[in-house]
Design a protein around this motif. Structure first.
Motif, PDB file in Angstrom:
ATOM      1  N   LYS A 615     -30.709 -30.581  15.506  1.00 23.72           N
ATOM      2  CA  LYS A 615     -31.987 -30.593  14.788  1.00 23.72           C
ATOM      3  C   LYS A 615     -32.616 -31.977  14.840  1.00 23.72           C
ATOM      4  CE  LYS A 615     -30.522 -27.088  11.553  1.00 23.72           C
ATOM      5  NZ  LYS A 615     -29.698 -26.921  10.373  1.00 23.72           N
ATOM      6  N   THR A 616     -33.935 -31.977  14.722  1.00 26.80           N
ATOM      7  CA  THR A 616     -34.628 -33.252  14.581  1.00 26.80           C
ATOM      8  C   THR A 616     -34.416 -33.741  13.149  1.00 26.80           C
ATOM      9  OG1 THR A 616     -36.626 -32.203  13.806  1.00 26.80           O
ATOM     10  CG2 THR A 616     -36.446 -32.526  16.180  1.00 26.80           C
ATOM     11  N   ARG A 617     -34.825 -34.978  12.892  1.00 28.16           N
ATOM     12  CA  ARG A 617     -34.621 -35.496  11.533  1.00 28.16           C
ATOM     13  C   ARG A 617     -35.414 -34.694  10.507  1.00 28.16           C
ATOM     14  NH1 ARG A 617     -33.946 -40.793  14.041  1.00 28.16           N
ATOM     15  NH2 ARG A 617     -31.707 -40.771  14.424  1.00 28.16           N
ATOM     16  N   SER A 618     -36.484 -34.047  10.977  1.00 27.67           N
ATOM     17  CA  SER A 618     -37.254 -33.233  10.030  1.00 27.67           C
ATOM     18  C   SER A 618     -36.684 -31.817   9.886  1.00 27.67           C
ATOM     19  CB  SER A 618     -38.720 -33.166  10.457  1.00 27.67           C
ATOM     20  OG  SER A 618     -38.794 -32.581  11.746  1.00 27.67           O
ATOM     21  N   GLY A 619     -35.550 -31.577  10.582  1.00 24.54           N
ATOM     22  CA  GLY A 619     -34.858 -30.308  10.373  1.00 24.54           C
ATOM     23  C   GLY A 619     -35.249 -29.205  11.336  1.00 24.54           C
ATOM     24  N   LYS A 620     -36.035 -29.532  12.362  1.00 23.83           N
ATOM     25  CA  LYS A 620     -36.451 -28.510  13.320  1.00 23.83           C
ATOM     26  C   LYS A 620     -35.361 -28.322  14.371  1.00 23.83           C
ATOM     27  CE  LYS A 620     -40.563 -28.031  16.131  1.00 23.83           C
ATOM     28  NZ  LYS A 620     -40.368 -26.942  16.876  1.00 23.83           N
ATOM     29  N   THR A 641     -33.536 -38.761  18.897  1.00 24.53           N
ATOM     30  CA  THR A 641     -34.303 -38.221  17.767  1.00 24.53           C
ATOM     31  C   THR A 641     -33.508 -37.160  17.020  1.00 24.53           C
ATOM     32  OG1 THR A 641     -35.307 -36.604  19.223  1.00 24.53           O
ATOM     33  CG2 THR A 641     -36.587 -38.596  18.805  1.00 24.53           C
ATOM     34  N   GLU A 643     -30.741 -35.558  14.705  1.00 21.04           N
ATOM     35  CA  GLU A 643     -30.061 -36.036  13.527  1.00 21.04           C
ATOM     36  C   GLU A 643     -28.563 -36.088  13.785  1.00 21.04           C
ATOM     37  OE1 GLU A 643     -30.873 -34.008   9.727  1.00 21.04           O
ATOM     38  OE2 GLU A 643     -28.934 -34.962   9.294  1.00 21.04           O
TER      39      GLU A 643
END
Ligand code: WTA
Length: 653
Positions: A615-620, A641, A643
């Motif tokens: 996931k990306t840091r924004s949770g995607k 990028t 996480e």
């Protein structure tokens, strides 16, 4: 000459001479006609090819775009156009259906007999209270009765929704509820590959799940003789109800826009959507494409190997061939039983002249023929064939060449037909007596269809540049709406990105720089195509997370030699990440679960476990990475990028 031009296959002279579209000039003339007078083009065909009870005076109504209407004040009946018309034209004794059972037993039904059966079934439906405008779900195997049930609904103006016999109780329940069906037509079971499989017990389970209380009647066809429980006051044997009914039934004249059927198909989000089709416009293109794409002639024996549970089985089994007065083969079984020579044997036995199948079937039969000389098509007399078709997914050039050479004897044009549940009929396809063929390309639009390729802003891109496949003008057999969800219709097919002016097919495409030929490059949304069956990744994910052990799941497609695409699921369990035997057992459990939730066709081929998903840091969730992992590719790009980059190792196959 361009590299591509050298690979073109030209139609045989003999075929061109008598073809409905004889040569490229004829094709271009039709395209021009449609461009110069779009409505006139379609109206002429509609007057010529269909029998109208009340003639139409308006052609295309765009006043409520994108909810387009065609021939709206005209009245007709689809079943009348398929059956009575043929009988009235002296084709009563012509064979309409050559049915071959899984066991090889053959029976034939003439147009007159079929009309009688349809009338009896129509009367049976009326006798249990089904009325014009009601919805009827049909959950039947490939059978004469399946076609009779569809035609009977059309005869009384009931809107049918066929559910593929491989779908689970849950999927059937969802469709019964969503369509608001008042009746269900099913059978005790179905034969496939020598085995009797149950259907009625699955239907019972669906009905007991709640949400489909509107279903008051269940009519059951006897096929396998398998054990069934009949619920008093609800369930009856079709044969018994039909036996008491007269074999004539006045057709219900309906408006051209009357919904002939709903067919549920997968989209990129949410539950499958009920694609609603019309009566007049739909039938028009079913008939016209039988002429133009298949060049159907009175003596042809047509065979489409699709199931009536899919759109191909609607347009090119239940409606198109009958409305053209053709003789067609209907097959209950599977291509590999009793052996992988079954298709070739059947073409030989029934002298099939037009054969329409899917790339996935061809690829699996190539494999079978490579492994076992005895089932190679060269062992059969396939000289009756004159035209062959392909549908459902891109056909790779190697499979095309094999099909052309070994099945078609190098002499039969292959029509690679691109279309969709939503389009109702062929959209981009060769004309067999005109279009020079390029393996792997569906070539050029059907005359009257204005397909093109655009970029994200809706601007047409030059030939040679890939982009998004769209259709510029509405066409008669197009989807009318998503049942019960007009907003979803608009946002899925006429998105604001294109100012609501272009039909978005959901596929990518590229036109050859020299010929302008289209090649479909695959879905641009989260829809997978497995063995020519459409499935949404979201649907499979929802099924997985509905399992008590699953915390999170992401599903992607991976190219597969036989099935086109294969389903790969990345799963995070609520408990610890399983390994060894435990992982093997959990994979089995989850695959079976998805099979039960949706149907066996949705079972992931590969299930992998991680403690998390990338996931990306924004949770995607990074699906792009998952697609690469699914393919077994090394992840070379920057994953900073992410996480949790360490998770990638766990998810490698
Ligand atoms: C794909 C089946 C390439 C495409 C009739 C489309 C194809 C989806 C072809 C529709 C073809 C169908 N070449 N791709 N000849 N035919 N497709 O609704 O991705 O089951 O959007 O209709 O199948 O699948 P559906």
């Amino acid at each position: 000459m361009s590299e591509n031009a050298q690979k073109l296959y030209y139609p045989p002279e003999a075929l061109v001479k008598n073809a409905a579209v004889p040569g490229m000039e004829a094709y271009q003339a039709l395209v021009k006609q449609a461009e110069e007078d779009y409505e006139g083009y379609w109206a002429n065909h509609a007057r010529k090819l269909l029998d109208w009870h009340k003639p139409f005076s308006t052609v295309l109504d765009e006043s409520d775009a994108p909810f387009f209407k065609w021939f709206a004040d005209g009245e007709l009946n689809v079943s009348y156009n398929c059956l009575d018309r043929q009988v009235n034209n002296g084709l009563g004794d012509k064979v309409a259906i050559i049915f071959e059972g899984d066991d090889g037993k053959v029976s034939k039904v003439t147009y007159k007999e079929l009309l009688g059966k349809v009338c009896k079934m129509a009367n049976a439906l009326k006798s249990v209270g089904v009325k014009c405008g009601d919805r009827v779900v049909i959950y039947l195997p490939m059978s004469v009765e399946g076609i009779v049930a569809m035609q009977a609904c059309a005869r009384i103006g009931a809107t049918h929704s066929v559910v593929f016999g491989g779908f689970s109780a849950q999927s059937l329940r969802d469709r019964l509820e969503s369509s608001g069906a008042v009746a269900l037509i099913t059978s005790d079971g179905q034969f496939r590959g020598g085995k009797a499989l149950p259907l009625k017990p699955i239907a019972d389970e669906a009905l007991s799940m709640g949400g489909c209380e509107a279903v008051k009647n269940v009519l059951v066809v006897k096929r396998t003789g398998g054990e069934v429980t009949m619920v008093a006051g609800r369930d009856q044997w079709v044969e018994e109800v039909m036996a008491q009914q007269p074999d004539t039934c006045e057709p219900e004249w309906v408006g051209a826009e009357h919904p002939l059927f709903l067919l549920y198909t997968s989209g990129s989000t949410g539950k499958p959507k009920g694609v609603q089709h019309s009566s007049g416009g739909y039938l028009l293109q079913a008939v016209l494409s039988m002429q133009y794409t298949f060049d159907i002639k009175p003596d042809d024996v047509f065979w489409c190997t699709a199931d009536i549970g899919w759109v191909t089985g609607h347009t090119y089994i239940a409606y198109g061939p009958l409305a053209s007065g053709a003789t067609q083969v209907v097959f209950e079984g599977v291509p590999t039983y009793p052996d992988a020579g079954r298709f070739w044997q059947m073409i030989q036995n029934h002298k099939v002249s037009i054969f329409y199948t899917a790339p996935t079937a061809i690829r699996s039969l190539i494999k079978a023929a490579d492994a076992n000389e005895k089932v190679h098509p060269k062992n059969y007399d396939l000289s009756s064939l004159r035209i062959m078709g392909s549908v459902g997914e891109p056909i790779n050039p190697a499979a095309w060449e094999w099909y052309h050479e070994n099945v078609g004897g190098g002499r039969c044009p292959i029509v690679d037909t691109f279309w969709q549940t939503e389009t109702g009929a062929h959209m981009i396809t060769p004309m067999p007596g005109a279009t020079p063929l390029l393996p792997g390309s569906c070539t050029l639009p059907f005359p009257g269809i204005q397909a093109t390729v655009v970029d994200e802003t809706g601007t047409e891109v030059p030939w040679g540049q890939g982009g998004i496949l769209v259709v510029k003008r509405p066409w008669p057999s197009m989807i009318r709406t998503v049942w019960g969800d007009p907003e979803r219709f608009k946002s899925s097919y006429y998105p604001a990105d294109f100012q609501g002016k272009l039909y978005l097919a959901g596929d990518g495409a590229i036109r050859d720089a020299e010929t302008g030929y289209f090649t479909i490059t695959g879905r641009i949304d989260d829809v997978l195509n497995v063995s020519g069956h459409r499935m949404g990744t979201m649907e499979i994910e929802s099924a997985l997370v509905a399992h008590e052990k699953v915390a999170e799941a992401a599903v992607v497609g991976r190219p597969d030699d036989t099935t086109g695409e294969a389903i790969v699921a990345f799963v995070v369990l609520k408990g610890p990440r399983p390994t060894g035997d435990e992982a093997v057992a959990t994979i089995k459990e989850l695959a079976a679960w998805v099979g039960k939730e949706i149907g066996p066709i949705a079972k992931p081929k590969d299930i992998r476990f991680g403690e998390n998903l990338p996931k990306t840091r924004s949770g995607k969730i990074m699906r792009r990475l998952l697609r690469q992992l699914a393919k077994g590719e090394e992840i070379t790009q920057d994953t900073s990028t992410l996480e949790n980059p360490a998770i990638l190792d766990q998810l490698k196959g």
